[in-house]
Design an enzyme around this catalytic site. Structure first.
Site, PDB file in Angstrom:
ATOM      1  N   ASN A   9       0.881  -1.168   0.000  1.00  0.00           N
ATOM      2  CA  ASN A   9       0.000   0.000   0.000  1.00  0.00           C
ATOM      3  C   ASN A   9       0.919   1.218   0.000  1.00  0.00           C
ATOM      4  O   ASN A   9       1.512   1.542   1.027  1.00  0.00           O
ATOM      5  CB  ASN A   9      -0.899  -0.027   1.252  1.00  0.00           C
ATOM      6  CG  ASN A   9      -1.702   1.253   1.416  1.00  0.00           C
ATOM      7  OD1 ASN A   9      -1.710   2.115   0.531  1.00  0.00           O
ATOM      8  ND2 ASN A   9      -2.371   1.389   2.551  1.00  0.00           N
ATOM      9  N   LYS A  11       0.225   4.212  -0.155  1.00  0.00           N
ATOM     10  CA  LYS A  11      -0.364   5.425   0.449  1.00  0.00           C
ATOM     11  C   LYS A  11      -0.081   6.613  -0.474  1.00  0.00           C
ATOM     12  O   LYS A  11       0.039   6.422  -1.682  1.00  0.00           O
ATOM     13  CB  LYS A  11       0.146   5.619   1.888  1.00  0.00           C
ATOM     14  CG  LYS A  11      -0.052   4.340   2.715  1.00  0.00           C
ATOM     15  CD  LYS A  11       0.073   4.536   4.191  1.00  0.00           C
ATOM     16  CE  LYS A  11      -0.170   3.196   4.896  1.00  0.00           C
ATOM     17  NZ  LYS A  11      -0.145   3.318   6.346  1.00  0.00           N
ATOM     18  N   HIS A  97      -9.570   1.185   5.138  1.00  0.00           N
ATOM     19  CA  HIS A  97      -8.280   1.420   5.799  1.00  0.00           C
ATOM     20  C   HIS A  97      -8.499   2.382   6.970  1.00  0.00           C
ATOM     21  O   HIS A  97      -9.303   3.311   6.874  1.00  0.00           O
ATOM     22  CB  HIS A  97      -7.271   1.996   4.801  1.00  0.00           C
ATOM     23  CG  HIS A  97      -5.877   1.956   5.322  1.00  0.00           C
ATOM     24  ND1 HIS A  97      -5.417   2.875   6.243  1.00  0.00           N
ATOM     25  CD2 HIS A  97      -4.854   1.097   5.100  1.00  0.00           C
ATOM     26  CE1 HIS A  97      -4.158   2.576   6.544  1.00  0.00           C
ATOM     27  NE2 HIS A  97      -3.795   1.503   5.867  1.00  0.00           N
ATOM     28  N   GLU A  99      -6.883   4.778   7.994  1.00  0.00           N
ATOM     29  CA  GLU A  99      -6.668   6.195   7.671  1.00  0.00           C
ATOM     30  C   GLU A  99      -7.903   6.785   7.001  1.00  0.00           C
ATOM     31  O   GLU A  99      -8.220   7.960   7.190  1.00  0.00           O
ATOM     32  CB  GLU A  99      -5.402   6.331   6.805  1.00  0.00           C
ATOM     33  CG  GLU A  99      -4.148   6.080   7.652  1.00  0.00           C
ATOM     34  CD  GLU A  99      -2.941   5.548   6.902  1.00  0.00           C
ATOM     35  OE1 GLU A  99      -2.899   5.626   5.662  1.00  0.00           O
ATOM     36  OE2 GLU A  99      -2.019   5.033   7.580  1.00  0.00           O
ATOM     37  N   GLU A 169      -5.328  -4.750  10.673  1.00  0.00           N
ATOM     38  CA  GLU A 169      -4.340  -3.683  10.794  1.00  0.00           C
ATOM     39  C   GLU A 169      -4.550  -2.948  12.114  1.00  0.00           C
ATOM     40  O   GLU A 169      -5.333  -1.984  12.167  1.00  0.00           O
ATOM     41  CB  GLU A 169      -4.491  -2.700   9.622  1.00  0.00           C
ATOM     42  CG  GLU A 169      -4.135  -3.296   8.282  1.00  0.00           C
ATOM     43  CD  GLU A 169      -3.449  -2.282   7.377  1.00  0.00           C
ATOM     44  OE1 GLU A 169      -2.533  -2.675   6.661  1.00  0.00           O
ATOM     45  OE2 GLU A 169      -3.804  -1.083   7.412  1.00  0.00           O
ATOM     46  N   GLY A 175       2.704   2.348  10.731  1.00  0.00           N
ATOM     47  CA  GLY A 175       3.667   3.432  10.561  1.00  0.00           C
ATOM     48  C   GLY A 175       4.387   3.816  11.846  1.00  0.00           C
ATOM     49  O   GLY A 175       5.060   4.834  11.902  1.00  0.00           O
ATOM     50  N   SER A 214       3.601  -2.107  10.226  1.00  0.00           N
ATOM     51  CA  SER A 214       5.060  -2.171  10.378  1.00  0.00           C
ATOM     52  C   SER A 214       5.642  -3.530   9.996  1.00  0.00           C
ATOM     53  O   SER A 214       6.577  -4.016  10.642  1.00  0.00           O
ATOM     54  CB  SER A 214       5.480  -1.763  11.796  1.00  0.00           C
ATOM     55  OG  SER A 214       5.052  -0.438  12.070  1.00  0.00           O
TER      56      SER A 214
HETATM   57  P1  13P Z   1       3.098   0.373   7.614  1.00  0.00           P
HETATM   58  O1  13P Z   1       3.573  -0.929   7.026  1.00  0.00           O
HETATM   59  O2  13P Z   1       3.837   1.562   7.084  1.00  0.00           O
HETATM   60  O3  13P Z   1       3.017   0.320   9.101  1.00  0.00           O
HETATM   61  O4  13P Z   1       1.582   0.576   7.099  1.00  0.00           O
HETATM   62  C1  13P Z   1       0.665  -0.426   7.271  1.00  0.00           C
HETATM   63  C2  13P Z   1      -0.531  -0.085   6.488  1.00  0.00           C
HETATM   64  O5  13P Z   1      -1.295   0.784   6.865  1.00  0.00           O
HETATM   65  C3  13P Z   1      -0.763  -0.810   5.245  1.00  0.00           C
HETATM   66  O6  13P Z   1      -2.032  -0.558   4.745  1.00  0.00           O
END
Ligand code: 13P
Length: 255
Positions: A9, A11, A97, A99, A169, A175, A214
Site C-alpha cells: 500500500n 499510500k 483502511h 486512515e 491492521e 507506521g 510495520s
Molecule cells: P506500515 O507498514 O507503514 O506500518 O503501514 C501499514 C498499512 O497501513 C498498510 O495498509
C-alpha cells in the site's frame, strides 16, 4: 491451504520517476526467482494506475487502488468508481483502511457498501479492520474487531466477504515501527476466523487474512509462520524494492 498474498500500500507516495524505478527493481528481483509473482500486488494512488498498468501488465504482479466509491456513477465530485478501476486493469481495491476511517469519517456501513461494490464488478476488496491503542489497552480488541466484522457480514455481506481478502491492521502498529508480535497477530486472526465461522464455516476456512502494521523484511517470516496469517498489507516497506522483495520471498517460502 490458503495461498499467501503480499500487497503493498503505497499510500500517498510516489512520482512517475520513482514508480518506474521501484517497479523496475521489483520486476528484476522477481525475475531472478524464486517468487511466483502472483503472490504480490501493489495498491497505488489513482493518478498512477495507468503507469502501473503499463509497467505490470505483462508480469504476474497484480495492482489495485487504495480506496473506491460505493457509487457506480453520478454527481460525486472527486470520487472514483469500481468500473473505472476495472478500466485500468485493477484486481484489488483496499476498503476501510484506518486512515480512511479516521481521517475521512468512513463508518462500517460505508466500508461494507464499498466491499459489495468492488465484489459486484468482479474485483477483490482488501477489507481492513483493527483497533486503536486505547481500545487494545482497554481490553476491547475483540469487541471492536468483532463489531467491524459483524457489520461487514450483515445483510448477506458474508458472501462478498468470502470473495474478498481481510486485513487485520491494528492502528497502533501502522507506521509506528511497533509491530504486533506474531502471537498477538495470530490471536486476533484466529478470533476473526472464528467470528466469520459463526456466519459461514466455509467462508471462514478459505478466507485470506493479511496482517498489516510495520511489516518489514526482518519480521515477515515470523508473522507468516503463524497458521492464520495469510500474508501482509505492507505500507512503508513496500516503497523499498529490496524490503518488499524480501517480504514476498518470505511468503513464497511458505507456499
Ligand atoms: P506500515 O507498514 O507503514 O506500518 O503501514 C501499514 C498499512 O497501513 C498498510 O495498509
Amino acid at each position: 491451504m490458503r495461498s499467501k498474498l503480499v500487497a503493498g500500500n503505497w499510500k500517498m507516495h510516489g512520482s512517475l520517476t520513482e514508480n518506474e524505478a521501484l517497479l523496475g527493481a521489483l520486476l528484476k528481483g522477481l525475475a531472478a526467482g524464486p517468487v511466483s509473482a502472483s503472490l504480490c500486488a501493489v495498491c497505488v494512488p489513482f493518478p498512477y494506475l495507468s503507469q502501473v498498468q503499463a509497467l505490470l501488465r505483462s508480469s504476474r504482479v497484480e495492482w489495485g487502488a487504495q480506496d473506491v466509491s460505493e457509487h457506480a456513477k453520478g454527481a460525486y465530485t472527486g470520487e472514483v468508481s469500481v468500473a473505472m478501476l476495472k478500466d485500468f486493469g485493477c484486481r484489488y481495491a483496499i476498503v476501510g483502511h484506518s486512515e480512511r476511517r479516521m481521517l475521512h469519517g468512513e463508518d462500517d456501513g460505508l466500508v461494507r457498501r464499498k466491499m459489495m461494490a468492488v465484489r459486484g464488478q468482479g474485483l477483490t476488496a482488501i477489507v481492513c479492520v483493527g483497533e486503536t491503542l486505547a481500545q487494545r489497552e482497554a481490553g476491547q480488541t475483540e469487541s471492536v474487531v468483532g463489531a467491524q466484522l459483524d457489520a461487514l457480514a450483515a445483510d448477506g455481506g458474508v458472501g462478498a466477504l468470502g470473495r474478498s481478502v481481510l486485513a487485520y491492521e491494528p492502528v497502533w502498529a501502522i507506521g509506528t515501527g511497533k509491530t504486533a508480535t506474531p502471537e498477538q497477530a495470530q490471536a486476533v486472526h484466529a478470533f476473526m476466523r472464528r467470528r466469520i465461522a459463526m456466519q459461514d464455516d466455509g467462508v471462514a476456512a478459505g478466507l485470506r487474512i493479511l496482517y498489516g502494521g510495520s511489516v518489514k523484511a526482518g519480521n515477515a517470516a515470523d508473522l507468516f509462520a503463524m497458521p492464520d496469517i495469510d500474508g501482509a498489507l505492507v505500507g512503508g516497506a513496500s516503497l523499498d524494492a529490496n524490503e518488499f522483495l524480501t517480504i514476498c520471498r518470505a511468503a513464497a517460502a511458505l507456499q
